[in-house]
Design an enzyme around this catalytic site. Structure first.
Site, PDB file in Angstrom:
ATOM      1  N   ASP A 122       9.255   9.520   2.931  1.00 19.68           N
ATOM      2  CA  ASP A 122       9.026   8.077   3.035  1.00 19.68           C
ATOM      3  C   ASP A 122       9.941   7.539   4.122  1.00 19.68           C
ATOM      4  OD1 ASP A 122       7.546   8.620   0.767  1.00 19.68           O
ATOM      5  OD2 ASP A 122       8.381   6.984  -0.411  1.00 19.68           O
ATOM      6  N   ASP A 155      -1.530   2.440  -7.549  1.00 18.43           N
ATOM      7  CA  ASP A 155      -0.116   2.263  -7.872  1.00 18.43           C
ATOM      8  C   ASP A 155      -0.036   1.230  -8.986  1.00 18.43           C
ATOM      9  OD1 ASP A 155       0.377   3.943  -5.654  1.00 18.43           O
ATOM     10  OD2 ASP A 155       0.345   2.232  -4.295  1.00 18.43           O
TER      11      ASP A 155
HETATM   12  O1  LIG Z   1       5.964   5.354  -1.924  1.00 22.99           O
HETATM   13  C1  LIG Z   1       6.653   4.376  -2.208  1.00 22.99           C
HETATM   14  O2  LIG Z   1       7.809   4.495  -2.694  1.00 22.99           O
HETATM   15  C2  LIG Z   1       6.115   3.011  -1.982  1.00 22.99           C
HETATM   16  C3  LIG Z   1       6.869   1.926  -2.371  1.00 22.99           C
HETATM   17  C4  LIG Z   1       6.399   0.650  -2.169  1.00 22.99           C
HETATM   18  C5  LIG Z   1       5.167   0.463  -1.581  1.00 22.99           C
HETATM   19  C6  LIG Z   1       4.398   1.529  -1.185  1.00 22.99           C
HETATM   20  C7  LIG Z   1       4.846   2.823  -1.383  1.00 22.99           C
HETATM   21  N1  LIG Z   1       4.147   3.943  -1.020  1.00 22.99           N
HETATM   22  C8  LIG Z   1       2.800   4.115  -0.703  1.00 22.99           C
HETATM   23  O3  LIG Z   1       2.341   3.214   0.308  1.00 22.99           O
HETATM   24  C9  LIG Z   1       0.950   3.109   0.172  1.00 22.99           C
HETATM   25  C10 LIG Z   1       0.517   1.692   0.062  1.00 22.99           C
HETATM   26  O4  LIG Z   1       0.581   1.074   1.297  1.00 22.99           O
HETATM   27  P1  LIG Z   1      -0.478  -0.082   1.608  1.00 22.99           P
HETATM   28  O5  LIG Z   1      -0.460  -0.963   0.411  1.00 22.99           O
HETATM   29  O6  LIG Z   1      -1.782   0.618   1.791  1.00 22.99           O
HETATM   30  O7  LIG Z   1       0.061  -0.719   2.808  1.00 22.99           O
HETATM   31  C11 LIG Z   1       0.551   3.804  -1.100  1.00 22.99           C
HETATM   32  O8  LIG Z   1       0.086   5.101  -0.810  1.00 22.99           O
HETATM   33  C12 LIG Z   1       1.863   3.878  -1.860  1.00 22.99           C
HETATM   34  O9  LIG Z   1       1.830   4.926  -2.802  1.00 22.99           O
END
Ligand SMILES: O=C(O)c1ccccc1N[C@@H]1O[C@H](COP(=O)(O)O)[C@@H](O)[C@H]1O
Length: 250
Positions: free
Chosen positions: A20, A139
């Protein structure tokens, strides 16, 4: 000469070590909350280390793009380009431009979060266009989906899943936010419940703390769990990736 009997075998589970990226650094968060970062240095070095350890997949997240605090697009492209293994890209893929940039990295698939909650028509269109290069990240807190860096509610898990299934979504990455980054063990109940309502493969995310957690997730392979994302446990050296791969190699 005595021989050691084989231990109880579990089905093969794909493992996706996570990198990440926040502000150019590999980080881990707790519950996905901005400001809880622990930094682990260069994302490229981390990704190369997982590749050297035998990973078949890399789960690569642009956290700045997910939080709306900028992006690490060039770095993400550089890391993906350096990989000989499959890459799942996520974070901030919400429109044609960000999708095109993500797919152009040569990643194997992308993982959509917010867009699946806020832009259902666009997501249906790109699922139809790109098939299994598109996965959706579900999520959740409880059964409520969260988007925009997990800061906003985005509807009911099962209603959204039914809609995405009807549109042909190929795969789901299911994260229990309450578990993410906590080393408290995965939410097996949630994984079973999701597998019970979809025939599509599910990738488990959040809470893995031990090899036994991975073995427990692997027992759900017959129900539809295909893989597990491993983050904090690897960075905290709870086990090595080599040990993890051996534990769930089938
Ligand atoms: O992975 C994380 O810790 C995380 C924390 C906060 C937000 C997103 C996170 N991860 C991943 O990002 C994408 C979502 O991004 P978007 O909403 O499409 O811009 C998703 O895969 C989360 O698991």
């Amino acid at each position: 000469m005595s021989s050691v009997p084989p231990g109880p075998s579990v089905p093969k589970l794909e493992l996706l070590p996570a990198v990440d990226v926040r502000d150019g650094q590999a980080v881990r968060l707790v519950h996905g909350e901005s400001g809880t970062e622990t930094s682990y240095g260069s994302p490229l070095e981390a990704a190369l280390a997982w590749q050297r350890s035998g990973a078949e997949w890399l789960h690569l997240v642009d956290l700045d793009a997910a939080f709306g605090t900028g992006d690490n697009r060039a770095l993400i492209a550089e890391v993906t380009d350096a990989m000989d293994i499959k890459v799942e890209l996520s974070g901030g893929i919400r429109d044609d431009a960000s999708l095109a940039a993500a797919l152009a990295t040569g990643c194997t698939r992308v993982n959509l979060g917010t867009a699946a909650l806020e832009s259902p028509e666009w997501v249906a269109k790109i699922i139809a266009e790109h098939g299994d290069r598109i996965a959706v990240g579900l999520d959740v807190r409880g059964t409520t989906l969260r988007g925009r860096g997990w800061t906003r509610d985005g509807g009911d898990l099962y209603e959204t899943l039914a809609r995405l299934d009807s549109e042909g979504c190929a795969r789901y990455v299911v994260t229990d936010i309450a578990k993410d980054g906590t080393l408290q063990g995965p939410n097996l109940e949630l994984l079973k419940n999701v597998c019970a309502v979809t025939d599509k493969p599910v990738v488990a995310s959040g809470g893995v703390s031990s090899l036994d957690d991975l073995r427990a997730i692997a027992t759900l392979v017959p129900e539809g769990v295909e893989g597990a994302i491993v983050g904090k446990a690897l960075y905290a050296k709870a086990f090595t990736l080599e040990e993890a791969l051996a534990a769930v190699s089938g």
